[in-house]
Design a protein around this motif. Structure first.
Motif, PDB file in Angstrom:
ATOM      1  N   SER A 166      20.502  64.830   0.069  1.00 44.66           N
ATOM      2  CA  SER A 166      19.899  63.911   0.771  1.00 44.66           C
ATOM      3  C   SER A 166      20.676  63.631   2.200  1.00 44.66           C
ATOM      4  O   SER A 166      21.819  63.603   2.206  1.00 44.66           O
ATOM      5  CB  SER A 166      19.735  62.620   0.104  1.00 44.66           C
ATOM      6  N   GLU A 167      19.814  63.599   3.294  1.00 49.99           N
ATOM      7  CA  GLU A 167      20.429  63.360   4.642  1.00 49.99           C
ATOM      8  C   GLU A 167      19.979  62.040   5.130  1.00 49.99           C
ATOM      9  O   GLU A 167      18.967  61.596   4.987  1.00 49.99           O
ATOM     10  CB  GLU A 167      20.031  64.340   5.573  1.00 49.99           C
ATOM     11  N   PHE A 168      20.841  61.598   5.883  1.00 50.37           N
ATOM     12  CA  PHE A 168      20.507  60.068   6.365  1.00 50.37           C
ATOM     13  C   PHE A 168      21.512  60.071   7.938  1.00 50.37           C
ATOM     14  O   PHE A 168      22.494  60.605   8.151  1.00 50.37           O
ATOM     15  CB  PHE A 168      20.674  58.859   5.604  1.00 50.37           C
ATOM     16  N   ASN A 169      20.721  59.226   8.745  1.00 51.57           N
ATOM     17  CA  ASN A 169      21.190  59.083  10.116  1.00 51.57           C
ATOM     18  C   ASN A 169      21.665  57.935  10.513  1.00 51.57           C
ATOM     19  O   ASN A 169      21.484  57.114   9.996  1.00 51.57           O
ATOM     20  CB  ASN A 169      20.308  59.469  11.214  1.00 51.57           C
ATOM     21  N   ILE A 170      22.973  57.652  11.009  1.00 50.72           N
ATOM     22  CA  ILE A 170      23.757  56.495  10.951  1.00 50.72           C
ATOM     23  C   ILE A 170      23.760  56.354  12.739  1.00 50.72           C
ATOM     24  O   ILE A 170      24.178  57.370  13.307  1.00 50.72           O
ATOM     25  CB  ILE A 170      25.226  56.599  10.557  1.00 50.72           C
ATOM     26  N   LYS A 171      23.161  55.191  13.326  1.00 50.01           N
ATOM     27  CA  LYS A 171      22.959  55.052  14.716  1.00 50.01           C
ATOM     28  C   LYS A 171      23.999  54.068  15.209  1.00 50.01           C
ATOM     29  O   LYS A 171      24.376  54.234  16.300  1.00 50.01           O
ATOM     30  CB  LYS A 171      21.508  54.373  14.861  1.00 50.01           C
ATOM     31  N   LYS A 172      24.966  53.404  14.157  1.00 48.50           N
ATOM     32  CA  LYS A 172      26.030  52.601  14.612  1.00 48.50           C
ATOM     33  C   LYS A 172      27.165  52.888  14.368  1.00 48.50           C
ATOM     34  O   LYS A 172      27.270  54.003  13.375  1.00 48.50           O
ATOM     35  CB  LYS A 172      25.692  50.965  14.102  1.00 48.50           C
ATOM     36  N   GLU A 173      28.293  52.466  14.863  1.00 47.51           N
ATOM     37  CA  GLU A 173      29.628  52.851  14.936  1.00 47.51           C
ATOM     38  C   GLU A 173      29.992  52.332  13.001  1.00 47.51           C
ATOM     39  O   GLU A 173      29.603  51.024  13.041  1.00 47.51           O
ATOM     40  CB  GLU A 173      30.357  52.442  15.506  1.00 47.51           C
TER      41      GLU A 173
END
Length: 215
Positions: A166-173
């Protein structure tokens, strides 16, 4: 001459005795060590409503015993919020002292420290300014918001070894993160290219409501 030598020897002996006594006083110590919550040092993800605290006293002085203890549990960014203060309790117990404060919140880190008094009235506190910590897991929140990973279709070989991705994107630090996971049987996790751990859960009806944590 003989009298002078005798006085000199006596003076030397007195100096030696004084040096031994001074050294003994300076080298005496008593400390509080081995802080644990539910048998673990700084555990993460415990699922116990009233966790138990343990510690031990180390001393090079003979016949030193604990007479009182005081446990303090705090939270907040600077650990200024006192969640529970046991007060000074007359007891020699230092194993499995249950938490007796307000209900603990899930996904929360708590710091705790203990002060003890010995049988001579001396107070000894933990060496660290903030003491130790423990972090709660799901507690009563359950898995209702979990995103389950499962294979497509129902035709699977019984001896198949499954690999889900499963993949996910993290936009915040990211400052810190936890992964809560469970499965039936033996499983492990990759996070990027890092193998996090091996876990074993067992149940006849399905996944146990247990989880492991990875940073």
């Amino acid at each position: 001459m003989y009298l002078t030598s005798k006085k000199s020897l006596l003076f030397t002996a007195m100096l030696a005795i004084f040096a031994v006594i001074t050294y003994a006083k300076e080298s005496c110590f008593t400390s509080v060590t081995g802080l644990q919550v539910e048998y673990l040092h700084n555990p993460i993800g415990i699922d116990v409503k009233k966790p138990r605290f343990s510690w031990r006293i180390e001393s090079n002085r003979p016949r030193i015993m604990q007479s009182h203890y005081r446990i303090t549990v705090t939270s907040g960014k600077d650990n200024s919020d006192i969640i529970w203060d046991s007060g000074k309790v007359e007891s020699g117990l230092s194993v499995h002292i249950p938490y007796d404060g307000p209900q603990l919140q899930p996904f929360t880190r708590y710091h705790w420290k203990v002060a003890v008094w010995d049988n001579h009235g001396n107070q000894i506190t933990t060496a660290s300014r903030t003491g130790s910590y423990f972090e709660t897991g799901l507690l009563n929140t359950g898995w209702s918001g979990a995103q389950w990973i499962k294979p497509a279709g129902n035709k699977l070989r019984k001896d198949a070894v499954l690999l889900f991705r499963s993949e996910f994107n993290i936009k915040k630090e990211i400052e810190s993160a936890r992964i809560y996971s469970t499965a039936l049987g033996i499983y492990g996790r990759y996070l990027g290219t890092r193998w996090t751990d091996n876990i074993f859960t067992r149940s006849e009806t399905g996944p146990l409501p247990r989880y492991s944590i990875g940073k």
